[in-house]
Design an enzyme around this catalytic site. Structure first.
Site, PDB file in Angstrom:
ATOM      1  N   GLY A  54      38.338   7.802  12.762  1.00 51.58           N
ATOM      2  CA  GLY A  54      39.265   7.550  13.874  1.00 51.58           C
ATOM      3  C   GLY A  54      39.339   8.772  14.787  1.00 51.58           C
ATOM      4  O   GLY A  54      39.210   8.677  16.012  1.00 51.58           O
ATOM      5  N   HIS A  55      39.516   9.952  14.174  1.00 49.22           N
ATOM      6  CA  HIS A  55      39.515  11.187  14.969  1.00 49.22           C
ATOM      7  C   HIS A  55      38.162  11.376  15.645  1.00 49.22           C
ATOM      8  O   HIS A  55      38.088  11.798  16.799  1.00 49.22           O
ATOM      9  CB  HIS A  55      39.735  12.414  14.074  1.00 49.22           C
ATOM     10  CG  HIS A  55      41.063  12.467  13.391  1.00 49.22           C
ATOM     11  ND1 HIS A  55      41.198  12.349  12.025  1.00 49.22           N
ATOM     12  CD2 HIS A  55      42.314  12.632  13.879  1.00 49.22           C
ATOM     13  CE1 HIS A  55      42.474  12.452  11.706  1.00 49.22           C
ATOM     14  NE2 HIS A  55      43.185  12.621  12.804  1.00 49.22           N
TER      15      HIS A  55
END
Ligand code: PAF
Length: 270
Positions: free
Chosen positions: A27-28
């Site tokens: 996600g990051h």
């Protein structure tokens, strides 16, 4: 960090910024990749922010692994990791905080009192330290993104806020650093969050608009799972975060639920 950013500004470099609490996951990385592609210089901050954790929350237990994060960041060609210590960020006698009224006191703000004040104070400080042109946040933390956008506008920060889609595991579970604490059974059962949101989306497509009816269907699906302890399901307007009676395109459906000890959140915008 300020000196470096000022130099970059003088050279007309566009600074992209991804604030994180570390323990980077895909996600990051999706934020980092987009930021990498759109900016001349990319700063990622890693700071587990004490002021956004309540006294009984998981600040001490929050996963940390700087070496791993540094490797991931260098693979993504991050130019600079801003990795301050607590005492670099907060003065001992700091008495100034940033608080976004109303939007901070509903949904997750009800059970996590002071949480958004901690987030927004930190983000304001980071904007004043990094001078980013664009800052990137994930849609998974929908309320956080909405509050940060409002703060940025209200305080005239000249930072563009970009919110990117939630990244999910194959079964639909939204990626979160806290997923690591789920038992295999909890992890399986936690898929119900996204399954129930998708169901809500499908019911909307079929013409159902009544928020209470959809809420009840989500309640039932989640409460069917043994390890789930539902905190809230709310169907709200994305500007005011106030509940709506009738769902329309652009309405936010947000859920917070514990699986065992692990508190997870998820949402969709219809
Ligand atoms: O979303 C997070 O990881 C944090 O709340 C943030 C935005 C980095 C502030 O500490």
């Amino acid at each position: 960090m300020q000196r470096l950013s000022r130099q970059l500004k003088k050279q007309n470099k566009k600074i992209g910024f991804v604030p994180t609490m570390g323990y980077l996951h895909p996600g990051h990385l999706s934020l980092i990749r987009e930021a990498r592609a759109e900016n001349d210089f990319l700063v990622v901050s890693i700071f587990v922010n004490p002021t956004q954790f309540g006294p009984t929350e998981d600040f001490d237990k929050y996963p940390r692994d700087f070496k791993r994060d540094r490797n991931l960041a260098s693979r993504e060609k991050v130019d600079c990791i801003f990795y301050p210590r607590k005492e670099d960020v907060y003065f001992k006698d700091c008495r100034t905080f940033v608080y976004v009224e109303d939007l901070s006191d509903c949904l997750c703000g009800l059970s996590r009192s002071g949480h958004f004040k901690g987030v927004v104070t930190l983000i304001s400080k980071l904007f004043n330290i990094v001078y980013p042109d664009v800052a990137y946040f994930g849609q998974k933390d929908a309320q956080q993104a909405i509050i940060i956008k409002r703060m940025t506008r209200d305080l005239n920060f000249s930072v563009k806020i970009k919110v990117l889609p939630t990244v999910r595991e194959k079964g639909g579970l939204a990626l979160s650093s806290r997923n690591k604490y789920l038992s295999p059974k909890e992890r399986r059962e936690a898929r119900v969050l996204y399954a129930s949101l998708k169901k809500a989306g499908n019911l909307f497509k079929k013409g159902i608009r009544d928020a209470n009816r959809i809420k009840n269907i989500i309640f039932k699906m989640i409460n069917n799972k043994k390890t789930a302890r539902l905190e809230y399901v709310e169907i709200v307007n994305t500007k005011s975060l106030k509940p709506v009676k009738k769902i329309k395109s652009g309405t936010l459906i947000a859920i917070a639920c514990r699986f065992g000890q692990v508190r997870l959140i998820d949402n969709i915008i219809i």
